[in-house]
Design an enzyme around this catalytic site. Sequence first.
Site: not given
Length: 361
Positions: A248, A333, A335
Amino acid sequence: MARYLVLENGSIYQGQGFGAEKELLTEVVFSTGMTGYQETMTDPSYYGQSMVFTYPLIGNYGINLDDNEADDPAVDAIIVKELARRPSNFRSVMSLADYAEQNGVVGIQGVDTRKLAKEIREQGSMKAVLVDDLNQQRIDELFAQDYEDIIRTRRAEQQQAVAQLDKKDAQLHVALIDFGMKNSILKALERRGIAVTLFDADTDFETVAASNPDGVLLSNGPGNPTEYAFAYPLIRKLQDAYPLLGICLGHQLFALANGATTYKMKFGYRGFNHAVWDIDQQAKHFTSQNHGYAVAADSLINTDLEITHEEINARSVEGVRLKNKRAFSVQFHPDACPGPHDSEYIFDNFITMMKEGVGNA
């Protein structure tokens, strides 16, 4: 209690207030996610912004103790069509309204959020004030504030301290440069048995090197990436010495440090359904995104960077890598909190890179 959202273009949206009772200057952005309001509210990428949730009912599963992306909320305010009055979830410990009140988040409900999101899409993200009455003098005073200074102050206040996750039994060790990190990045590394040492954004190369990492991760964070120019020399030294991954804001800083430029997007990408094309895999993935700036594709021409991922609709840059080093970055992202989980393979690619050996020189 009446509350008003006044956009810098003159548009006024009236609703009912909840949460903290304060007036403020902010930037209004929107998220298309149907879930994940708790993760969104606590994502440090959103410092100084007010979030418009386009899904009509927000707060239906309450607030729990596990899903925060940081210890404190990052958003200034939340703007919703309807606030759930009776949340229902076995993990819930309080309502969204109670959480907002206890943590200083301004709330406004009863707003036509889809109309508001459409206005932002057409005219771009814009400054706004949240006020309890339409006193023009007070509105003018709020708009006269230095918004960029507000963001810098918030970022400094929220800077996380240097910390270390347990190295016991870990096969690999990552130095994570914290520009405003989401907790889910740490959790993703922990699940893979990676030890992590956190470093402030203004750390120096010698301090990072002293921790003897196998790789370096540049985290997400808030604001204009050019505000972090102080970090470019550090990034260049780190990519010369270790395998490196940027996420990001970390992606944008990695690109800037290697000669690219960035630009502010009209309304940004915020949500969990953004389709990205992986050029190497020749595959499409749905991703979680939350950014208002992007790397300019034409600025990569005379650099050592090459594009690895593109956003399918706008063809914006979603990933780059250095041609001659083990260093790469992604705008989305991996994650994936909240999902989708299509892009978790990015962490696995990073681990493979580290296992191949420390150092790029």
